[in-house]
Design a protein around this motif. Structure first.
Motif, PDB file in Angstrom:
ATOM      1  N   LEU A  19      52.890  34.518  40.120  1.00 61.51           N
ATOM      2  CA  LEU A  19      51.546  35.081  40.220  1.00 61.51           C
ATOM      3  C   LEU A  19      50.883  34.751  41.544  1.00 61.51           C
ATOM      4  CD1 LEU A  19      49.919  34.594  36.705  1.00 61.51           C
ATOM      5  CD2 LEU A  19      50.530  36.736  37.821  1.00 61.51           C
ATOM      6  N   LEU A  20      51.315  33.661  42.167  1.00 59.86           N
ATOM      7  CA  LEU A  20      50.740  33.297  43.455  1.00 59.86           C
ATOM      8  C   LEU A  20      51.280  34.233  44.522  1.00 59.86           C
ATOM      9  CD1 LEU A  20      51.090  29.413  43.249  1.00 59.86           C
ATOM     10  CD2 LEU A  20      49.059  30.781  42.786  1.00 59.86           C
ATOM     11  N   GLU A  21      50.450  34.660  45.424  1.00 59.19           N
ATOM     12  CA  GLU A  21      50.890  35.519  46.518  1.00 59.19           C
ATOM     13  C   GLU A  21      51.889  34.753  47.374  1.00 59.19           C
ATOM     14  OE1 GLU A  21      50.144  38.551  46.772  1.00 59.19           O
ATOM     15  OE2 GLU A  21      48.293  38.852  45.661  1.00 59.19           O
ATOM     16  N   ARG A  22      52.762  35.474  48.054  1.00 60.14           N
ATOM     17  CA  ARG A  22      53.785  34.830  48.886  1.00 60.14           C
ATOM     18  C   ARG A  22      53.162  33.877  49.892  1.00 60.14           C
ATOM     19  NH1 ARG A  22      58.256  33.668  48.926  1.00 60.14           N
ATOM     20  NH2 ARG A  22      58.969  34.480  50.909  1.00 60.14           N
ATOM     21  N   GLU A  23      52.030  34.284  50.494  1.00 55.87           N
ATOM     22  CA  GLU A  23      51.406  33.433  51.510  1.00 55.87           C
ATOM     23  C   GLU A  23      50.871  32.153  50.877  1.00 55.87           C
ATOM     24  OE1 GLU A  23      49.591  37.367  51.885  1.00 55.87           O
ATOM     25  OE2 GLU A  23      51.546  36.821  51.104  1.00 55.87           O
ATOM     26  N   GLN A  24      50.366  32.262  49.637  1.00 53.43           N
ATOM     27  CA  GLN A  24      49.842  31.074  48.969  1.00 53.43           C
ATOM     28  C   GLN A  24      50.969  30.126  48.614  1.00 53.43           C
ATOM     29  OE1 GLN A  24      47.800  32.812  45.682  1.00 53.43           O
ATOM     30  NE2 GLN A  24      46.147  33.646  46.945  1.00 53.43           N
ATOM     31  N   ARG A  25      52.085  30.693  48.119  1.00 53.08           N
ATOM     32  CA  ARG A  25      53.219  29.827  47.825  1.00 53.08           C
ATOM     33  C   ARG A  25      53.736  29.185  49.097  1.00 53.08           C
ATOM     34  NH1 ARG A  25      57.474  33.273  44.731  1.00 53.08           N
ATOM     35  NH2 ARG A  25      56.258  35.070  45.386  1.00 53.08           N
ATOM     36  N   GLY A  26      53.690  29.949  50.181  1.00 56.47           N
ATOM     37  CA  GLY A  26      54.166  29.419  51.450  1.00 56.47           C
ATOM     38  C   GLY A  26      53.352  28.261  51.954  1.00 56.47           C
ATOM     39  N   SER A  27      52.057  28.232  51.601  1.00 51.93           N
ATOM     40  CA  SER A  27      51.218  27.151  52.088  1.00 51.93           C
ATOM     41  C   SER A  27      51.614  25.809  51.507  1.00 51.93           C
ATOM     42  CB  SER A  27      49.754  27.448  51.762  1.00 51.93           C
ATOM     43  OG  SER A  27      49.542  27.411  50.361  1.00 51.93           O
ATOM     44  N   GLU A  98      47.451  18.581  37.896  1.00 55.09           N
ATOM     45  CA  GLU A  98      48.315  19.098  38.962  1.00 55.09           C
ATOM     46  C   GLU A  98      48.571  17.925  39.894  1.00 55.09           C
ATOM     47  OE1 GLU A  98      50.492  22.175  40.938  1.00 55.09           O
ATOM     48  OE2 GLU A  98      49.640  22.015  38.932  1.00 55.09           O
ATOM     49  N   ILE A  99      49.808  17.433  39.930  1.00 54.11           N
ATOM     50  CA  ILE A  99      50.146  16.199  40.655  1.00 54.11           C
ATOM     51  C   ILE A  99      50.759  16.553  41.998  1.00 54.11           C
ATOM     52  CG2 ILE A  99      51.422  14.028  40.557  1.00 54.11           C
ATOM     53  CD1 ILE A  99      51.593  14.472  37.491  1.00 54.11           C
ATOM     54  N   LYS A 100      50.244  15.959  43.079  1.00 50.51           N
ATOM     55  CA  LYS A 100      50.771  16.217  44.415  1.00 50.51           C
ATOM     56  C   LYS A 100      50.819  14.901  45.195  1.00 50.51           C
ATOM     57  CE  LYS A 100      51.030  20.535  43.508  1.00 50.51           C
ATOM     58  NZ  LYS A 100      52.370  21.100  43.191  1.00 50.51           N
ATOM     59  N   LEU A 108      43.881  16.522  53.051  1.00 50.55           N
ATOM     60  CA  LEU A 108      44.628  17.607  52.442  1.00 50.55           C
ATOM     61  C   LEU A 108      44.198  18.913  53.099  1.00 50.55           C
ATOM     62  CD1 LEU A 108      46.693  18.152  50.192  1.00 50.55           C
ATOM     63  CD2 LEU A 108      44.782  18.570  48.653  1.00 50.55           C
ATOM     64  N   ALA A 109      45.153  19.612  53.687  1.00 51.19           N
ATOM     65  CA  ALA A 109      44.833  20.864  54.375  1.00 51.19           C
ATOM     66  C   ALA A 109      44.154  21.839  53.419  1.00 51.19           C
ATOM     67  CB  ALA A 109      46.107  21.480  54.941  1.00 51.19           C
ATOM     68  N   PRO A 110      43.138  22.581  53.890  1.00 47.03           N
ATOM     69  CA  PRO A 110      42.417  23.511  53.012  1.00 47.03           C
ATOM     70  C   PRO A 110      43.336  24.512  52.322  1.00 47.03           C
ATOM     71  CG  PRO A 110      41.238  23.206  55.074  1.00 47.03           C
ATOM     72  CD  PRO A 110      42.544  22.513  55.242  1.00 47.03           C
ATOM     73  N   ALA A 111      44.338  25.033  53.061  1.00 43.36           N
ATOM     74  CA  ALA A 111      45.236  26.026  52.458  1.00 43.36           C
ATOM     75  C   ALA A 111      46.040  25.411  51.323  1.00 43.36           C
ATOM     76  CB  ALA A 111      46.171  26.592  53.522  1.00 43.36           C
ATOM     77  N   LEU A 112      46.461  24.158  51.518  1.00 44.65           N
ATOM     78  CA  LEU A 112      47.204  23.480  50.459  1.00 44.65           C
ATOM     79  C   LEU A 112      46.330  23.279  49.228  1.00 44.65           C
ATOM     80  CD1 LEU A 112      49.269  20.705  52.287  1.00 44.65           C
ATOM     81  CD2 LEU A 112      50.174  22.587  50.934  1.00 44.65           C
ATOM     82  N   ARG A 113      45.129  22.797  49.466  1.00 44.59           N
ATOM     83  CA  ARG A 113      44.226  22.528  48.343  1.00 44.59           C
ATOM     84  C   ARG A 113      43.937  23.818  47.570  1.00 44.59           C
ATOM     85  NH1 ARG A 113      39.938  17.997  47.556  1.00 44.59           N
ATOM     86  NH2 ARG A 113      38.971  18.710  45.622  1.00 44.59           N
ATOM     87  N   GLU A 114      43.719  24.892  48.293  1.00 43.35           N
ATOM     88  CA  GLU A 114      43.439  26.163  47.635  1.00 43.35           C
ATOM     89  C   GLU A 114      44.619  26.600  46.771  1.00 43.35           C
ATOM     90  OE1 GLU A 114      42.445  30.837  48.721  1.00 43.35           O
ATOM     91  OE2 GLU A 114      42.550  29.335  50.322  1.00 43.35           O
ATOM     92  N   ALA A 115      45.835  26.434  47.284  1.00 50.48           N
ATOM     93  CA  ALA A 115      47.024  26.828  46.522  1.00 50.48           C
ATOM     94  C   ALA A 115      47.164  25.986  45.262  1.00 50.48           C
ATOM     95  CB  ALA A 115      48.274  26.693  47.386  1.00 50.48           C
ATOM     96  N   TYR A 116      46.948  24.671  45.388  1.00 55.38           N
ATOM     97  CA  TYR A 116      47.047  23.795  44.222  1.00 55.38           C
ATOM     98  C   TYR A 116      45.986  24.152  43.182  1.00 55.38           C
ATOM     99  CZ  TYR A 116      49.901  20.870  47.341  1.00 55.38           C
ATOM    100  OH  TYR A 116      50.860  20.401  48.196  1.00 55.38           O
ATOM    101  N   GLU A 117      44.764  24.430  43.669  1.00 58.58           N
ATOM    102  CA  GLU A 117      43.676  24.754  42.748  1.00 58.58           C
ATOM    103  C   GLU A 117      43.965  26.063  41.997  1.00 58.58           C
ATOM    104  OE1 GLU A 117      40.067  24.735  44.959  1.00 58.58           O
ATOM    105  OE2 GLU A 117      39.950  22.542  45.053  1.00 58.58           O
ATOM    106  N   ARG A 118      44.509  27.039  42.704  1.00 53.42           N
ATOM    107  CA  ARG A 118      44.823  28.318  42.048  1.00 53.42           C
ATOM    108  C   ARG A 118      45.875  28.113  40.949  1.00 53.42           C
ATOM    109  NH1 ARG A 118      43.486  33.260  44.498  1.00 53.42           N
ATOM    110  NH2 ARG A 118      42.329  33.032  46.447  1.00 53.42           N
ATOM    111  N   GLN A 119      46.873  27.291  41.264  1.00 52.55           N
ATOM    112  CA  GLN A 119      47.923  27.056  40.279  1.00 52.55           C
ATOM    113  C   GLN A 119      47.350  26.346  39.047  1.00 52.55           C
ATOM    114  OE1 GLN A 119      51.561  25.886  42.104  1.00 52.55           O
ATOM    115  NE2 GLN A 119      52.467  25.088  40.224  1.00 52.55           N
ATOM    116  N   ALA A 120      46.534  25.297  39.271  1.00 50.96           N
ATOM    117  CA  ALA A 120      45.925  24.574  38.153  1.00 50.96           C
ATOM    118  C   ALA A 120      45.000  25.480  37.352  1.00 50.96           C
ATOM    119  CB  ALA A 120      45.164  23.354  38.682  1.00 50.96           C
ATOM    120  N   ALA A 121      44.273  26.358  38.028  1.00 49.80           N
ATOM    121  CA  ALA A 121      43.342  27.258  37.340  1.00 49.80           C
ATOM    122  C   ALA A 121      44.084  28.206  36.405  1.00 49.80           C
ATOM    123  CB  ALA A 121      42.538  28.046  38.363  1.00 49.80           C
TER     124      ALA A 121
END
Length: 809
Positions: A19-27, A98-100, A108-121
Motif C-alpha cells: 500500500l505504501l508508494e514506491r517512493e515511501q518504501r524507498g525512504s 512500530e519498532i525502528k 530521524l529524517a523527516p521522510a523516514l518518520r513519515e514512512a514509519y507513521e504511514r505504516q503504523a497508521a
C-alpha cells in the motif's frame, strides 16, 4: 508478498508494504534492499527488544499477523501485514508499536518518520476494523549501540487513512487494467508463437507435447535427453507459450554463466515479435559500478538517493520499453549512466519482465533468494525451468552446510590485536571464546599427530547460543563504529565471522536426521562444519509451490535418486526420457580396459595413461578434449605426456573466467589446427558448453571420475545406504558417471558432427558403473563390443570419414 490479482473473481491480495508508494518504501533506506547492515542489525535489535517486552509485559504480543477483508469498487480486497508489537497500556487501551533502530545522532529524517507513521497508521486502521475499539500507535526508536529507547505517540486518523488506502487501491487497479491490456497483446502473440527452427529434431516433438501436458496439469516433469538434441529450445517453446497465455512468469535456472548465455540466446530466438520481456540476472559483484562493493548510501554514489534517482530517471520503464531481451551489459550501462546501482536496477526489472534467467542461488539459497521466493509467498504464478538439474543435488546440500573456521576467528583477533577501547576488548574476548571452543573440540576428537580429516561430534550448541546475544551487541557497536569513523572496507573479518556464525546457528536450528556435525582439521586450521546430506525438504518447499517445474538434463537417472533428493512431490512428478537424435555411425565409443585408475593402481598407471592418451590424440585430425577426475591427476599426466602433434592447453585451478573464455576462443580459432585441452570432469569445459561443428573431434575421459573419498562423502554413502540401500552407488558411481556422460555429450551437437569418445578404465565394463552408461551407447553385441585400442579406433574412424568426404566431393 506481492500484489496478487484474480481478474475472474475480481479479487486482490496485498500487504501493508504494497500500500505504501514506491517512493515511501524507498525512504526506508537503500541498505534495506539487501545491504547487510539492516538485514542483520534490524533482526538483532528487534529481537532483543521484543524478547524483553514479552518477559516483562503479560499483554505484549510480537510480530502480530493482521488480516482485513474489504470491498472497493467491486473488488474483494484482502489486506495483511505484520505489526512489530501489540500491547495494552495502564488504562487497558490497545497500542500498536512500530519498532525502528536509529543512529546515535538521535535525528530521524523527516521522510523516514513519515514512512514509519504511514505504516503504523495503516495497522491502527486495520485493528480498529477488527477489534471494534480505539487503537493508538507508538513509534519505538531504539538507539544503535546503547539500546536507549524513545517512544513517540502517533496520530492516526482512521478517516484520513481510509481515504489514502482507497486512493492507493485505485491506482493499483488502474495499473492492473493497463497491464491487463499488455497481457492481452501477449496472449495474441503467444498464439502465433512458432518453434524457432524450421524443422524439429527427432525427440523435440515428444518433449514439446509432454511439457505442454505437464503445464496444463500443473505437474512437475523430468526431461532426460542427450546433449545436442536441443532440449532447452524444446522445453522453453511450450513453457513460454503457456506462460504468456496464462499470465505466468518463467524462471530459467542454471548452474553456470555459460549456460545463462546460451539460454538467453534461445529466449531471443523465441521472441521475434518482442511479445514478452526477458532478463538475464548477473551476480552482484559483477554488476557493481562502484570501485568497491560497499552497499551503503554513505559509501557509494550509486546507492545514494537510490529511489529518488530511480523514480526521476525512469530507467526501468525505459529499459523494458526499448529492450525485450535485457542482457546484463545493457542494464549495467543504462543504470550506471544514471548513477544508479546496476544490480538493484536488475532486481527492479525482475518484477517487470516475464522470463528471468538466473543462477540457482536466486531461487534456492535462503540468504540470496529473490523476494518472490520467500517462504510465505505463493508461487502459483511461477514456472521453474531447472537446466542441468543434476547439479542442484550438490548445490542444494551446500546451501545448508555452513562452516565455522578457527582461521576466520584468528583473522579477527589479528585485526583487533592492537586496537584500544571497549569495543576492541569485547571483540577480542568473543573471538577468543570462539577460537577456544573450536580448539577444544579439535583436541577432544582429533588427537595430535593424526592425519588431516575430521570426526563426527555432538555440537556444543548451548555454548554457541550463549555467545549469540553478546555477538549481536558487538556487531551493532561495530557497525556504528565503522559508520562514525567512515572506515568500512570490502574485507572485514569481523563481518565475515558474524555472518558465518549466524548461518551456522540457523543451520543448527533447522537440522534433522539428515544433518551431521563435524570437527575438521586441514593444513593447520580447524573448523566446525554442519553437513547436510539431504536438502530435499528445503528444495521441495520451493519447487512444490510453483505452478510447475521442468527439470532437464542429459543425466537424470536413476529417476528415484533425483526425484527424492530434489524434493519433487511424487504425486505430481513424471519423467520423459528421449533417445539421441543423431545417426550412431557419426560417433564411435571405445573403452580402453588396459588402463586402471583406482586410487591404489593410479600411481603405477600414470605412464601408461599418458602413453595411451598421446597415441589416441595423434590420430585425431582436430581438437581433442581430455578430462580427468581431479586437478592432481591431470597435473601428473600432463607432466609426463609425450608429444602429440597438437598444441596442448592445461586447465589450471587458478584460471579466471576471462582465462577460460580465452581458452574457448583459442579452440574456435584453431578449427583447422589441432589443440589438446586437458581439463577436469564436471568443470566449465565439460558441462553446459557447446563445441559446434569442427570445434571438437574427440573426447577422452580418464576414469569414471568418482568424487574424492572424504569423511563428508562417506557420510553421504551412509545416508544413501540407509535411505536407498545403494550407498556406494549413489554417493560415488552416480555423480561420477554423470560427469562422464555430460562430458561425452560435448562431442556430437548436430547431424553433421562426427567424432570418437574414448573411456579409459576397465571399470566402465563392470557393475554398477556399466548400468549407468546410456543404453544407446551399448552395441547389439553387448558391452564387450566397445572394448578396443582408442588409437586404432580413431585411426579407422577418421580414415573412413575422410574417404566418405572424398566420395561426396
Amino acid at each position: 508478498m506481492s500484489v496478487r490479482f484474480d481478474d475472474d473473481a475480481r479479487s486482490l491480495r496485498l500487504s501493508v508494504a504494497d500500500l505504501l508508494e514506491r517512493e515511501q518504501r524507498g525512504s526506508l533506506g537503500f541498505s534495506n534492499r539487501g545491504g547487510f547492515e539492516r538485514m542483520w542489525l534490524g533482526q538483532a535489535i528487534h529481537s532483543a527488544y521484543q524478547n524483553r517486552a514479552l518477559a516483562e509485559d503479560d499483554t505484549y504480543r510480537s510480530e502480530v499477523w493482521l488480516d482485513l477483508e474489504l470491498t472497493f469498487k467491486g473488488w474483494e480486497v484482502r489486506l495483511n501485514g505484520r505489526a512489530d508489537g501489540l500491547r495494552r497500556d495502564e488504562a487497558g487501551g490497545l497500542i500498536v508499536e512500530e519498532i525502528k533502530s536509529v543512529r546515535r545522532s538521535g535525528v530521524l529524517a523527516p521522510a523516514l518518520r513519515e514512512a514509519y507513521e504511514r505504516q503504523a497508521a495503516i495497522y491502527v486502521w486495520m485493528l480498529e476494523q477488527t477489534e471494534n475499539e480505539p487503537v493508538l500507535a507508538e513509534l519505538v526508536l531504539i538507539e544503535i549501540g546503547s539500546n536507549q529507547i524513545e517512544r513517540f505517540r502517533l496520530e492516526a486518523k482512521s478517516r484520513n487513512v481510509e481515504v489514502a488506502v482507497h486512493r492507493r487501491l485505485g491506482r493499483l487497479i488502474a495499473d492492473r487494467e493497463k497491464r491487463r491490456r499488455s497481457r492481452q497483446e501477449r496472449h495474441t502473440a503467444a498464439a502465433r508463437m512458432d518453434f524457432p527452427y524450421a524443422e524439429k529434431r527427432l525427440g523435440q516433438e515428444d518433449i514439446i507435447a509432454r511439457v505442454d501436458q505437464a503445464l496444463h496439469d500443473a505437474e512437475h516433469l523430468f526431461v532426460e535427453a542427450p546433449t545436442g538434441l536441443g532440449k532447452t529450445a524444446a522445453v522453453l517453446y511450450p513453457v513460454l507459450r503457456f506462460a504468456q497465455l496464462h499470465d505466468k512468469r518463467v524462471f530459467l535456472l542454471t548452474a553456470k554463466n555459460l549456460q545463462q548465455e546460451m539460454a538467453g540466446k534461445v529466449l531471443e530466438l523465441l521472441n521475434p515479435e518482442a511479445a514478452f520481456s526477458s532478463l538475464q540476472l548477473r551476480a552482484k559483484a559483477r554488476m557493481c559500478a562502484n570501485h568497491e562493493l560497499l552497499c551503503h548510501e554513505e559509501y557509494c554514489g550509486y546507492a545514494r538517493d537510490y529511489f529518488l534517482k530511480l523514480h526521476s530517471s525512469g530507467v526501468v520503464q525505459r529499459l523494458v520499453a526499448e529492450h525485450p531481451d535485457l542482457r546484463p551489459d545493457v542494464v549495467f550501462d543504462a543504470a550506471s549512466g544514471c548513477e544508479i546501482c546496476p544490480f538493484e536496477v536488475s532486481l527492479e526489472l525482475v518484477r517487470e519482465v516475464q522470463a528471468i534467467v538466473c543462477d540457482y542461488n536466486y531461487v534456492f539459497d535462503p540468504y540470496v533468494a529473490l523476494n518472490e521466493f520467500r517462504a510465505a509467498n505463493d508461487l502459483s504464478d511461477i514456472i521453474l525451468v531447472i537446466d542441468e538439474a543434476h547439479n542442484l543435488v550438490d548445490r542444494g546440500r551446500g546451501y545448508y552446510s555452513p562452516e565455522l573456521s578457527r582461521q576466520l576467528v584468528l583473522d579477527v583477533l589479528e585485526e583487533w590485536r592492537l586496537q584500544v577501547g571497549d569495543l576492541a576488548a569485547q571483540i577480542r574476548d568473543l573471538a577468543g571464546q570462539l577460537a577456544k571452543l573450536i580448539s577444544d573440540e579439535e583436541a577432544e576428537w582429533l588427537p595430535a599427530g593424526e592425519r588431516d580429516e575430521g570426526a563426527e561430534i555432538q555440537l556444543p550448541e548451548d555454548d554457541l547460543w550463549a555467545l549469540r546475544p553478546a555477538l549481536d551487541q558487538a556487531f551493532v557497536a561495530y557497525l556504528e563504529h565503522r559508520r562514525e569513523t567512515r572506515s568500512f572496507s570490502t574485507e572485514e573479518p569481523f563481518v565475515s565471522l558474524y555472518f558465518a556464525f549466524v548461518r551456522f546457528l540457523n543451520a543448527a536450528a533447522a537440522a534433522d536426521s539428515s544433518f551431521t556435525v563435524l570437527v575438521k582439521r586441514s593444513a593447520g586450521d580447524a573448523s566446525l562444519k554442519i553437513v547436510c546430506s539431504d536438502a530435499s525438504r528445503f528444495l521441495g518447499a520451493v519447487i512444490n509451490r510453483a505452478h510447475a517445474t521442468i527439470a532437464l538434463s542429459a543425466t537424470l537417472s536413476p529417476e528415484e535418486f533425483y526425484r527424492e533428493l530434489l524434493g519433487f512431490d511424487p504425486e505430481r512428478a513424471s519423467t520423459l526420457s528421449v533417445p539421441g537424435p543423431f545417426p550412431r555411425e557419426n560417433r564411435r565409443i571405445v573403452i580402453d580396459t588396459s588402463v586402471a585408475t583406482t586410487w591404489r593402481q593410479r600411481e603405477q598407471n600414470y605412464p601408461r595413461i599418458a602413453e595411451r592418451l598421446a597415441d589416441f590424440v595423434r590420430e585425431v585430425p582436430g581438437n581433442c578434449l581430455a578430462l580427468f577426475p581431479s586437478y592432481g591427476f591431470l597435473e601428473r599426466v600432463a607432466q609426463i605426456l609425450p608429444g602429440v602433434g597438437h598444441d596442448v592447453i592445461v586447465q589450471k585451478r587458478s584460471d579466471s573466467a576471462e582465462q577460460r573464455e580465452a581458452i574457448l576462443d583459442q579452440l574456435k580459432s584453431s578449427l583447422f589446427g589441432r589443440v589438446l585441452l586437458l581439463s577436469v570432469a564436471g568443470g566449465v569445459f565439460a558441462e553446459g558448453v557447446d563445441y559446434p561443428g569442427e570445434m571438437l573431434k574427440a573426447v577422452v575421459i580418464i576414469s569414471p571420475c568418482l568424487p574424492a573419498v572424504s569423511l563428508e562423502q562417506r557420510l553421504l554413502q551412509r545416508h544413501y545406504e540407509e535411505r536407498f540401500g545403494r550407498g556406494f552407488e549413489y554417493a560415488y558411481v552416480v555423480p561420477g558417471v554423470t560427469r562422464v556422460v555430460q562430458a561425452a555429450g560435448r562431442l556430437i551437437r548436430s547431424d553433421l558432427d562426427r567424432g570418437v569418445i574414448a573411456l579409459m578404465d576397465q571399470r566402465f565394463l563392470q557393475q554398477p558403473y556399466l548400468r549407468h552408461l546410456p543404453a544407446e551407447w551399448i552395441p547389439e553385441e553387448g558391452p564387450q563390443g566397445l572394448v578396443g585400442d582408442p588409437a586404432a579406433i580413431a585411426r579407422s574412424f577418421f580414415a573412413s570419414e575422410s574417404s566418405s568426404s572424398e566420395e561426396k566431393g
